[in-house]
Write an enzyme that holds these catalytic residues in place. Structure first.
Site: not given
Length: 293
Positions: A59, A82, A84, A86, A99, A190, A192, A235
């Site tokens: 990312h 996402d 996360h 980030d 990232h 992302d 994930d 990702e």
């Protein structure tokens, strides 16, 4: 049904002896200079009138894609899907991985907290806190949580999605970003964000993610706004799939995300269909039948 112009793979400068910054930050020059290339490419694509899709590794590439997009569309809004946030700064990161930090470089409000990294001199912050909405968060570091709360950044965690439902989350997202004016949207997605059962071939999976239906609803609604201008898909990592099935499932899911951003629907493909054919008139059929008999 989309016209696709493939700009090809980007080639990045090799940086020998790319030493740690502050004994922690990994590959700063490589990441910084690579993102300068990404920014130039995205800027060119958007300037040429394209909706730009950037398919990449981790990312950190959003440093370049958002910057390049903002050169052409200074008032853009960003939807960051996402697990996360980030948004660690180089001084709060625990991993040293860039990232996990791109948004701290992009937000104007955080510039007095972000040191000048080697390879990053070209980068100028281009977002305000009110230009950003997160969807799908479920794994935040303490400093990231502090930033989201203290800088009044809108986010919808998985708990919020459970509580409100994905429809209400999207309504509030658009209210935040487009309540006062229409503007281009940059979707940074992302893989994930999805539950690891759906997208196992990725670097930092976190249990309890988006369902397939929630993910498709997000992108369908973004498409329906008519103002989606750029997409990052990041990702997807085939090297991390435990089996070929895991790799194929993750890649296929990424394709669905992108296709839905540009009009693929779960109600069937709506290609041009002018009218239904009509059978010949009953009278003709009867006379033909009499002749046959």
């Amino acid at each position: 049904g989309c016209q696709v112009h493939d700009f090809g793979d980007l080639n990045f400068p090799q940086v020998p002896n790319d030493e740690l910054y502050n004994n922690l930050i990994l590959h700063p020059r490589s990441v910084g200079l690579a993102n300068q290339v990404v920014a130039d490419a995205v800027s060119r694509a958007v300037a040429a009138g394209h909706s730009c899709v950037t398919i990449g590794g981790d990312h950190s590439l959003a440093l370049g894609s958002v910057s390049g997009h903002a050169r052409q569309c200074p008032h853009l809004g960003v939807i960051w899907v996402d697990a996360h946030a980030d948004i660690n700064t180089p001084l709060t990161t625990q991993s040293g991985s860039l990232h996990g930090q791109p948004l701290s470089f992009l937000l104007r409000e955080l510039q007095d907290k972000v040191p000048q990294l080697p390879g990053f001199s070209w980068l100028k912050p281009c977002l305000s806190a009110s230009d950003l909405v997160y969807i799908g968060l479920r794994d935040m570091d303490p400093a990231e949580y502090y930033i989201l709360k203290n800088y009044d950044i809108q986010y919808f965690s998985m708990r919020d999605i459970d509580r409100l439902g994905i429809q209400k989350v999207m309504e509030r997202t658009f209210e935040q970003l487009m309540g006062r004016r229409q503007r281009p949207i940059h979707l940074s997605f992302d893989i994930d964000a999805f539950d690891p059962s759906l997208a196992p071939a990725t670097g930092t999976p976190v249990l309890g993610g988006l369902t397939y239906r929630e993910g498709m609803y997000i992108t369908e609604e973004i498409h329906n706004t008519g103002v989606l201008s750029a997409v990052d898909m990041v990702e997807v990592n085939p090297l991390l799939g435990a089996s070929q099935e895991d790799v194929n499932a993750t890649a296929s899911l990424a394709i669905d995300v992108i296709a839905t951003c540009f009009g693929q629907t779960r109600e069937g493909t709506h290609t041009a269909f002018e009218e239904l054919p009509t059978p010949s008139s009953p009278g003709d059929s009867d006379s033909e039948e009499q002749v046959r008999i």
